[in-house]
Design a protein around this motif. Structure first.
Motif, mmCIF file in Angstrom:
data_model
loop_
_atom_site.group_PDB
_atom_site.id
_atom_site.type_symbol
_atom_site.label_atom_id
_atom_site.label_comp_id
_atom_site.label_asym_id
_atom_site.label_seq_id
_atom_site.Cartn_x
_atom_site.Cartn_y
_atom_site.Cartn_z
ATOM 1 N N ALA A 17 19.161 -13.836 30.338
ATOM 2 C CA ALA A 17 18.306 -14.565 29.412
ATOM 3 C C ALA A 17 18.369 -16.046 29.730
ATOM 4 N N GLU A 18 17.232 -16.725 29.630
ATOM 5 C CA GLU A 18 17.173 -18.129 30.036
ATOM 6 C C GLU A 18 16.605 -19.031 28.951
ATOM 7 N N GLY A 19 16.939 -18.731 27.689
ATOM 8 C CA GLY A 19 16.577 -19.632 26.610
ATOM 9 C C GLY A 19 15.123 -19.541 26.206
ATOM 10 N N GLY A 20 14.736 -20.471 25.323
ATOM 11 C CA GLY A 20 13.373 -20.510 24.836
ATOM 12 C C GLY A 20 12.866 -21.923 24.712
ATOM 13 N N LYS A 21 11.578 -22.041 24.369
ATOM 14 C CA LYS A 21 10.951 -23.340 24.181
ATOM 15 C C LYS A 21 10.073 -23.294 22.938
ATOM 16 N N LEU A 22 10.077 -24.379 22.174
ATOM 17 C CA LEU A 22 9.221 -24.521 21.001
ATOM 18 C C LEU A 22 8.132 -25.535 21.315
ATOM 19 N N TRP A 23 6.886 -25.079 21.194
ATOM 20 C CA TRP A 23 5.714 -25.930 21.411
ATOM 21 C C TRP A 23 5.088 -26.176 20.047
ATOM 22 N N LEU A 24 5.245 -27.382 19.514
ATOM 23 C CA LEU A 24 4.732 -27.687 18.182
ATOM 24 C C LEU A 24 3.215 -27.766 18.188
ATOM 25 N N GLY A 25 2.593 -27.227 17.138
ATOM 26 C CA GLY A 25 1.164 -27.383 16.971
ATOM 27 C C GLY A 25 0.828 -28.756 16.416
ATOM 28 N N THR A 26 -0.289 -29.306 16.851
ATOM 29 C CA THR A 26 -0.779 -30.599 16.373
ATOM 30 C C THR A 26 -2.282 -30.468 16.098
ATOM 31 N N ARG A 27 -2.879 -31.498 15.522
ATOM 32 C CA ARG A 27 -4.317 -31.457 15.265
ATOM 33 C C ARG A 27 -5.127 -31.403 16.563
ATOM 34 N N GLN A 28 -4.503 -31.757 17.669
ATOM 35 C CA GLN A 28 -5.173 -31.691 18.967
ATOM 36 C C GLN A 28 -4.880 -30.380 19.700
ATOM 37 N N GLY A 29 -3.917 -29.621 19.190
ATOM 38 C CA GLY A 29 -3.529 -28.378 19.855
ATOM 39 C C GLY A 29 -2.039 -28.371 20.141
ATOM 40 N N LEU A 30 -1.598 -27.426 20.949
ATOM 41 C CA LEU A 30 -0.171 -27.318 21.238
ATOM 42 C C LEU A 30 0.330 -28.528 22.013
ATOM 43 N N SER A 31 1.492 -29.035 21.602
ATOM 44 C CA SER A 31 2.142 -30.126 22.315
ATOM 45 C C SER A 31 2.511 -29.661 23.711
ATOM 46 N N THR A 32 2.500 -30.575 24.658
ATOM 47 C CA THR A 32 2.871 -30.241 26.037
ATOM 48 C C THR A 32 4.332 -30.568 26.327
ATOM 49 N N ALA A 33 5.062 -31.062 25.326
ATOM 50 C CA ALA A 33 6.471 -31.429 25.505
ATOM 51 C C ALA A 33 7.319 -30.541 24.585
ATOM 52 N N PRO A 34 7.842 -29.439 25.106
ATOM 53 C CA PRO A 34 8.582 -28.511 24.253
ATOM 54 C C PRO A 34 10.008 -28.971 23.983
ATOM 55 N N ARG A 35 10.623 -28.390 22.967
ATOM 56 C CA ARG A 35 12.041 -28.578 22.721
ATOM 57 C C ARG A 35 12.737 -27.242 22.944
ATOM 58 N N PRO A 36 14.013 -27.242 23.293
ATOM 59 C CA PRO A 36 14.695 -25.989 23.640
ATOM 60 C C PRO A 36 15.002 -25.130 22.410
ATOM 61 N N LEU A 37 15.041 -23.826 22.632
ATOM 62 C CA LEU A 37 15.443 -22.849 21.641
ATOM 63 C C LEU A 37 16.455 -21.895 22.275
ATOM 64 N N PRO A 38 17.281 -21.230 21.474
ATOM 65 C CA PRO A 38 18.157 -20.200 22.023
ATOM 66 C C PRO A 38 17.352 -19.021 22.573
ATOM 67 N N SER A 39 17.983 -18.191 23.372
ATOM 68 C CA SER A 39 17.325 -17.013 23.928
ATOM 69 C C SER A 39 17.014 -15.997 22.844
ATOM 70 N N ALA A 40 16.024 -15.153 23.092
ATOM 71 C CA ALA A 40 15.678 -14.087 22.164
ATOM 72 C C ALA A 40 14.916 -13.004 22.904
ATOM 73 N N ASP A 41 15.073 -11.791 22.404
ATOM 74 C CA ASP A 41 14.274 -10.670 22.907
ATOM 75 C C ASP A 41 13.134 -10.440 21.919
ATOM 76 N N THR A 42 13.115 -9.336 21.219
ATOM 77 C CA THR A 42 12.069 -9.067 20.230
ATOM 78 C C THR A 42 12.066 -10.135 19.139
ATOM 79 N N THR A 43 10.883 -10.450 18.609
ATOM 80 C CA THR A 43 10.783 -11.454 17.545
ATOM 81 C C THR A 43 9.832 -10.999 16.445
ATOM 82 N N ALA A 44 9.990 -11.599 15.284
ATOM 83 C CA ALA A 44 9.035 -11.458 14.182
ATOM 84 C C ALA A 44 9.092 -12.740 13.367
ATOM 85 N N VAL A 45 8.019 -13.014 12.626
ATOM 86 C CA VAL A 45 7.906 -14.257 11.868
ATOM 87 C C VAL A 45 7.528 -13.948 10.429
#
Length: 492
Positions: free
Chosen positions: A247-275
């Motif tokens: 596993a090689e971690g994750g990335k968070l791409w924040l939404g903005t009024r212009q769309g997804l940010s192009t500068a992600p921040r790191p997240l821990p690794s994960a397999d299956t997800t739900a929100v």
């Protein structure tokens, strides 16, 4: 026999040589997008009841192995039934293309309102190869109609020549304009994913497009999730990575009024997800299955679910909760190979305003019956998810149709939707390894109703392709459900 994604045929292999980056991943799939939120409805015919889509991508159609089919069951006050179920393949009139070997029609399914008309549409992903433009894969949109889904007016989302299409498909409102947007692979560049912003026209074209470079090393996306994690009214995107068996971690791409940010921040690794908003604080929370010791080999894993609660900066890495079958109140025991968390889905089962979490445990033994499978419901509340009041169901639970048998993998897919229209989510659970008489791995799906106290087996029903008069041999009906595009499972 293993549930798998379609293999590469000679045609697609030839395409691979031309495209270069063309691959057919064997453990792909994306997490549900923005699930658990009451605003996400799946009502294809606009009658006020949510509907269920079942995939059987292994189905042989017209002599073509792994051509694939889907079944759309329409909700009602009485639940679901064969009389209100439609089976669709690529041979259905109006659906682009035709059934073919290894197309896997429906191996990923994404139900959302793409054109903004108030009716849910269905994006169906295939692995078909289109030689005219050297395109591998497609996303076919079936438009919601008052008469229900059909092939009428169905289109492919446009893709450029030499592209590989459909992987990592995820939906959200990434610019906060109230329209559904899609994140997916839709180009010939391996490192790039496209964000297609809605509304989509009836020819499948988005209103605008953004290209996002999502890879920084030679790895692959193993899972995605979308939701408003920071509570600003705009959906964010999480992408998770793996390379070979790590596993090689994750990335968070924040939404903005212009769309997804192009500068992600790191997240821990994960397999299956739900929100879902499990603590009802206005921030989407991220539920994940943990990779044990950072290794992606999961067959022997008992299974661990970890929740990252939403905050003003996104999923918190300090406010978390870890739950296994050894957690107080959770039914069962954390045994080798159970795979607790192999599938996850969120929704409000008891109507208290807190999202609950359905957890698939497809390889759990029921008594001495290996890999019969079960599902566990974890309930949300003021402090978030806990084991308090958790429930478990399997085919030997009184009231649940059928019998627990070896290799059924009940809980191989899970989905929480209010099918009966009473304000409480019902549980759809698939067992793609279910044998139908002499038909091996025909598969089946169950519906258990939500009540004020949780799920109940009272009035539970099961449906399989034989009930629907559809192709059943090796179909693996229930391999995934609309909005539940989890990882590949193995059937013994």
């Amino acid at each position: 026999m293993g549930i798998r994604r379609p293999t590469v045929t000679a045609a697609t292999a030839a395409a691979a040589a031309l495209i270069g980056a063309f691959t057919v991943p064997l453990a792909g799939g994306t997490a549900s997008a923005a699930e658990g939120a009451a605003t996400v409805r799946e009502d294809f015919d606009g009658d006020g009841y949510q509907d269920i889509v079942v995939a059987a991508p292994a189905t042989t159609v017209g002599g073509h192995a792994w051509a694939g089919q889907i079944a759309v069951s329409y909700g009602s006050a009485n639940g679901i039934g064969p009389a209100r179920t439609t089976v669709i393949t690529q041979d259905t009139p109006g659906v682009p293309g035709a059934s073919g070997d290894d197309h896997g029609f429906g191996y990923e399914l994404l139900p959302r309102d793409l054109d903004g008309d108030g009716l849910t549409d269905l994006a169906v992903v295939t692995h078909e190869y289109r030689p005219a433009d050297n395109i591998g894969g497609s996303v076919i949109v079936l438009w919601g109609r008052r008469t229900g889904l059909s092939g009428q007016g169905a289109v492919r989302i446009p893709a450029p020549a030499n592209a590989f299409v459909g992987e990592d498909i995820t939906a959200g409102d990434f610019d906060g304009d109230g329209r559904t947007d899609l994140f997916l692979h839709n180009s010939e560049d391996y490192d790039v994913r496209d964000v297609l912003y809605g509304p989509f026209s009836r020819n499948g074209a988005p209103a605008r497009e953004q290209q996002l470079t999502v890879f920084s090393t030679d790895n692959t996306i193993c899972s995605t999730a979308a939701g408003d994690f920071n509570g600003d009214g705009i959906d964010d995107l999480a992408t998770f990575y793996a390379y070979e068996d790590h596993a090689e971690g994750g990335k968070l791409w924040l939404g903005t009024r212009q769309g997804l940010s192009t500068a992600p921040r790191p997240l821990p690794s994960a397999d299956t997800t739900a929100v879902g908003d499990f603590d009802k604080d206005g921030h989407a929370d991220l539920a994940t299955r943990v990779f044990p010791n950072g290794e992606t080999y999961l067959d022997d894993d008992p299974g661990t679910v970890k929740i990252y609660y939403g905050s003003s900066s996104g999923p918190s890495t300090t406010r978390t909760k870890t739950i296994t079958q050894d957690t107080t109140g959770v039914p069962g025991a954390s045994d080798k190979g159970d795979q607790f968390g192999a599938r996850l889905n969120a929704g409000d089962v008891n109507g208290d305003g807190y999202a609950d979490l359905a957890v698939g445990v497809p390889d759990e033994a029921i008594g001495s019956v290996a890999k019969a499978g079960s599902t566990v419901l974890l309930k949300g509340g003021k402090g978030g998810l806990t084991g308090t009041g958790a429930q478990a169901f399997h085919q030997d639970t009184p009231g649940v149709p059928g019998v627990a048998e070896k290799g059924d993998v009940f809980g191989g897919s899970v989905r929480l939707l209010d099918v009966t229209g009473d304000g409480r989510a019902d549980l759809a659970a698939g067992a793609p390894g279910e044998d139908l008489g002499t038909v091996a791995n025909g598969g089946a799906v169950w519906l258990l109703r939500g009540t004020a106290s949780g799920l109940t087996a009272s009035k539970a029903v099961a449906r399989n392709p034989v009930d629907l008069g559809a192709s059943a041999a090796g179909a693996e009906f229930g391999e995934n459900l609309g909005g539940d595009n989890g990882p590949v499972l193995l059937i013994p």
